[in-house]
Scaffold this active site. Structure first.
Site, PDB file in Angstrom:
ATOM      1  CE  LYS A  62      -3.945   2.187   2.189  1.00 31.06           C
ATOM      2  NZ  LYS A  62      -3.456   3.541   1.877  1.00 31.06           N
ATOM      3  CG  PHE A 134      -3.537   0.119  -7.852  1.00 32.51           C
ATOM      4  CD1 PHE A 134      -4.888   0.339  -8.007  1.00 32.51           C
ATOM      5  CD2 PHE A 134      -2.791   1.064  -7.162  1.00 32.51           C
ATOM      6  CE1 PHE A 134      -5.501   1.462  -7.496  1.00 32.51           C
ATOM      7  CE2 PHE A 134      -3.389   2.199  -6.641  1.00 32.51           C
ATOM      8  CZ  PHE A 134      -4.758   2.397  -6.804  1.00 32.51           C
ATOM      9  NE  ARG A 204     -14.923   2.913   2.077  1.00 29.33           N
ATOM     10  CZ  ARG A 204     -13.728   3.466   1.931  1.00 29.33           C
ATOM     11  NH1 ARG A 204     -12.645   2.734   2.038  1.00 29.33           N
ATOM     12  NH2 ARG A 204     -13.620   4.743   1.665  1.00 29.33           N
ATOM     13  CE  LYS A 210      -8.389   1.337   4.633  1.00 29.67           C
ATOM     14  NZ  LYS A 210      -8.474   2.803   4.417  1.00 29.67           N
TER      15      LYS A 210
END
Length: 293
Positions: A62, A134, A204, A210
């Site tokens: 990340k 990504f 979302r 994450k």
């Protein structure tokens, strides 16, 4: 070089991050509140659960960067505003839509923000910026297929500033924790886990997780609370509202400069926390910065 004033910087931050609220999968673009910009629909990560394993996921670092989406013609911030990148930078990007992070290096978010928000781009500074990709917005196939295509695309362009984010399979929880510890020890933010079989979605979603040492989230500033004691005469805390409608005071983590000239009402701020209370309020919430990664 024209530098943005504090007021202008805050405006950029709101335009950049203010419109990126939770949207259902497949949702289209929305207007960023108060900015006039149209925020592109993006996939947003949820927090990984404790003890999660990597089976079925591709894992990447990340990055502590600034989210930007390329539609083949224009590079835009998360809130929809156009990134004032030099023409030579965007000219090297392919015609395909891309999603990724503008990145300068681990722990260099503030320096990066100063570069990418400058309305008169500094060529020398921009030559140090990478676009780490990504995702391929709207592309068919599984994420594993899209990740492989991104790698081929970046290799074909052959430009060091365009980087395909490395996506790896890990054997088990121990391997995941080992990689997580190594990234954090080296100054990284944590890891991202993306379902290898996932179709492209926005909003979302559980397909993207994450994993960080501390959790973080966004909230909108709704009031400035007066300080007491050594903070008398300046900001004591920001009163903020989460996308779920929860309101709380955010007073820890603010610098003296931010207490004297706080983020304006309506600005989106990012805070860190460690778990939530029974009411859903964040525990040990601490201001991190204006805007969200």
């Amino acid at each position: 070089m024209h530098k943005l004033s504090r007021r202008e910087l805050m405006g950029w931050a709101v335009a950049w991050a203010g419109g990126a609220r939770v949207r259902p999968a497949g949702a289209g673009t929305v207007h960023a509140p108060g900015s006039g910009a149209v925020a592109p629909a993006m996939l947003l990560a949820r927090e990984a659960t404790v003890g999660i394993g990597p089976a079925g996921y591709l894992v990447s670092e990340k990055f502590d960067g600034i989210r930007a989406q390329w539609d083949g013609r224009q590079l835009r911030f998360r809130g929809g505003a156009s990134v004032p990148a030099p023409g030579w930078f965007t000219a090297r990007l392919p015609s395909e839509a891309l999603d990724g992070e503008l990145w300068l290096g681990r722990g260099r978010f503030e320096a990066l923000a100063a570069i990418v928000r400058d309305r008169q781009p500094d060529d020398a500074a921009w030559r140090k910026v990478q676009y780490r990709v990504f995702e391929l917005p709207g592309a068919p196939g599984s994420f594993a297929e899209r990740a492989a295509h991104i790698a081929r695309l970046a290799a074909g362009v052959g430009w060091p500033a365009l980087v395909a984010v490395e996506q790896v399979e890990l054997a088990d929880r121990a391997a995941l924790q080992e990689r997580f510890a190594a990234v954090v020890q080296q100054g990284g933010e944590g890891l991202v886990l993306h379902r290898a079989d996932a179709a492209y979605v926005t909003g979302r979603s559980e397909v993207l997780l994450k994993l960080k040492p501390v959790q973080d989230a966004d909230a909108v500033v709704v009031a400035h609370l007066a300080g007491k004691g050594r903070h008398a005469g300046r900001l004591g805390a920001l009163q903020v509202r989460t996308p779920e409608g929860l309101v709380f005071a955010l007073g820890t983590g603010l610098s003296d400069t931010q207490r004297t000239s706080p983020p304006p009402l309506g600005a989106t701020v990012t805070y860190t926390y460690r778990g939530t209370t029974a009411r859903g309020l964040p525990r040990f919430a601490s201001f991190l910065r204006v805007g969200a990664p």
